[in-house]
Design an enzyme around this catalytic site. Structure first.
Site, PDB file in Angstrom:
ATOM      1  N   HIS A 180       1.405   5.431   4.431  1.00 28.85           N
ATOM      2  CA  HIS A 180       0.312   6.118   5.107  1.00 28.85           C
ATOM      3  C   HIS A 180       0.852   7.152   6.083  1.00 28.85           C
ATOM      4  CE1 HIS A 180      -3.210   6.642   7.695  1.00 28.85           C
ATOM      5  NE2 HIS A 180      -3.918   6.158   6.685  1.00 28.85           N
ATOM      6  N   LYS A 222       0.857  -1.190   0.000  1.00 25.40           N
ATOM      7  CA  LYS A 222       0.000   0.000   0.000  1.00 25.40           C
ATOM      8  C   LYS A 222       0.887   1.232   0.000  1.00 25.40           C
ATOM      9  CE  LYS A 222      -3.270  -2.549   2.792  1.00 25.40           C
ATOM     10  NZ  LYS A 222      -3.615  -2.886   4.157  1.00 25.40           N
ATOM     11  N   HIS A 281       2.361   6.289   9.440  1.00 26.92           N
ATOM     12  CA  HIS A 281       3.744   5.828   9.592  1.00 26.92           C
ATOM     13  C   HIS A 281       4.712   6.991   9.818  1.00 26.92           C
ATOM     14  CE1 HIS A 281       1.951   2.480   7.123  1.00 26.92           C
ATOM     15  NE2 HIS A 281       2.372   1.873   8.204  1.00 26.92           N
TER      16      HIS A 281
END
Length: 527
Positions: free
Chosen positions: A143, A140, A146
């Site tokens: 984000h 992914k 993170h």
């Protein structure tokens, strides 16, 4: 170390009166925070820390009386010019000329090592630490959640390295996607650094100024997790539920009031099983003294179970594992709406900073506005993030983060750039044989007193791994330097005074830069 030499001198006098070894007293003598009320002592001894009957039933007035009695038994000397008693403290004021000379000589001599050579760290053993942080899922996009793990882990690693520890930075990737399999295996077999660098993730870390010594991922431990399940079975720790899932009983009474699920009913492993395999593998590979995991606080239970199972398996080093948790960031929106990905945040911070710089008068002098905007913007994000306790959730605000005045990363960068240009303007020559004894103004003394406290602040952060102590210190340093910049002009002053003031501002800038770098901020020289 400036503060150390003063502490030692005070401790040696106290040891004769209190009949205690000087080394027992060093940590009880602390630099006094700078006060707006001005005249404050430089150091204080807490009476409670050196008296045996300092329990709660020992009244405050008793402590005050003891402080007065002790103060009367002490004498001023070449180092200490004044001794007084406070509420439960004995206060020491250092000879003013000696204060200026010792502090400035030490800062300019030690440079980025100022503070870390302190005697406060002499009893702290040098260790080897594995720090796992960032850890996104490669399948992914990176984000925004993170971001905190990345900057917190980077700070902890920076601080430990500065204090002389050996650090291995690990990015443990949630990689149940082909992307990382290809990247990881390809890199291991062919060592294609260009390919690795061309990956957007690597690029994001380089803008953030973060590096890793090791990338590993869940799939590396897929097979090894089966070995873990077999070991748990052999040790009699693995139990099966009616549904066929594998669990480990963590309750003290062995009544299953607390347990951890380690295997699905089809025999496949779970996150925790792979984490067990990873922890054992790292310890075998690196023989480290401590393992630190930096993730959000929702995973506290997971790590508690991880460390408990390791201990049940007979790994005593599990006690030296630590989970550093942090809260959630709320309200991080771009102009286009809710932020999901880190690249959106970085684009937003860059564009907002460029806009702010364009409306300021000085921006035309900046050589690379884009790079400067990025560094200042990242400082803004980091300071807003690090101002409170890491475990606290906080409400993000672009306007508050990007203010050029007040307690922000922009203000730190602005102060650093301003002090740097002051040095450039006045020849930037090596300052030697400067008569700093003339630095007697209250604003100069305040900066010197604050510089004295730096090692204590580093020590506090090293103990609880919280960056807020350093952030608070640097913001105060910037405010004190800004006031001194106004009231203590270099330009137009007599040469000797100008040199001494330049020395003071250079010392403030060096400590400011060192602290900023520990936090993961790259100081800018133009703004």
């Amino acid at each position: 170390m400036a503060a150390c030499s003063f502490r030692r001198s005070i401790a040696s006098q106290l040891s004769k009166v209190l009949d205690l070894p000087p080394e027992n007293l060093i940590k009880s003598i602390s630099a006094v925070p700078v006060s707006k009320k001005r005249h404050v002592a430089d150091f204080q001894l807490s009476i409670a820390s050196v008296t045996e009957d300092s329990s709660s039933d020992c009244l405050a007035q008793d402590l005050h009386l003891q402080a007065q009695k002790l103060a009367e038994r002490l004498k001023c000397d070449a180092v200490v010019r004044e001794i007084s008693a406070g509420p439960g403290t004995v206060n020491f004021t250092i000879n003013r000329e000696l204060l200026a000379k010792t502090v400035l000589q030490q800062v300019l001599k030690d440079g980025s090592q100022y503070g870390v050579k302190s005697e406060l760290f002499s009893t702290v053993p040098r260790q080897k630490a594995v720090i796992e942080f960032s850890s996104p899922n490669i399948a992914k996009k990176f984000h925004v959640g993170h971001l905190r793990s990345t900057i917190v882990g980077n700070f902890i690693a920076n601080l430990k390295v500065a204090l002389g520890h050996e650090v291995i930075r690990i990015n443990y990737l949630g990689d149940w996607g082909m992307q990382f399999g290809l990247l990881g295996v390809g890199f291991q077999h062919f060592g294609n650094k260009e390919k690795l660098k061309s990956s957007p993730l690597q690029h994001l870390f380089e803008r953030l100024g973060v590096h890793f010594d090791e990338y590993s991922g869940e799939s590396f431990y897929h097979e090894k997790s089966q070995e873990i399940l077999k070991t748990l079975e052999d040790k009699g720790l693995l139990q099966k539920t009616i549904k066929g899932t594998g669990i480990v009983d963590l309750s003290e009474k062995k009544d299953l009031s607390s347990f951890s699920t380690v295997m699905r009913s089809d025999g496949t492993s779970l996150y925790i099983t792979r984490d067990l395999a990873a922890a054992i593998d790292r310890m075998n590979k690196h023989s480290c003294d401590t393992m630190i995991y930096v993730t959000d606080k929702s995973q506290s239970n997971h790590f508690q179970h991880l460390f408990q199972i390791l201990k049940l398996m007979g790994y005593d080093w599990a006690e030296r594992c630590q989970h550093v948790s942090f809260g959630l960031v709320q309200g991080m929106k771009t102009r286009r709406g809710e932020v999901i990905f880190l690249e959106d945040v970085l684009n937003e911070v860059r564009s907002r900073m460029l806009q702010n710089m364009a409306s300021a008068k000085t921006t035309k002098e900046v050589e690379d506005p884009m790079e400067t905007a990025e560094k200042v913007g990242l400082a803004a994000l980091i300071i807003q993030d690090f101002r409170g306790l890491l475990s606290s959730d906080y409400q993000f605000s672009w306007d508050r983060a990007l203010q050029s005045r007040g307690d922000t990363g922009v203000f730190l960068q602005y102060t650093h750039a301003r002090l740097h240009s002051l040095e450039q303007m006045h020849g930037n020559e090596q300052l030697t044989d400067v008569n700093v004894a003339c630095l007697q103004e209250p604003d100069a003394i305040s900066v010197l007193q604050h510089l004295l406290r730096y090692d204590e602040v580093l020590y506090r952060s090293s103990q609880d791994l919280q960056p807020k102590h350093i952030v608070s210190y640097l913001l105060t340093l910037s405010h004190l330097a800004a006031v001194a910049h106004k009231t203590l002009p270099v330009k137009g002053s007599a040469p000797e005074l100008a040199q001494a003031r330049l020395c003071l501002f250079q010392a403030a800038r060096l400590v400011l830069a060192s602290g900023m770098k520990l936090l993961g901020i790259t100081p800018v020289t133009q703004m």
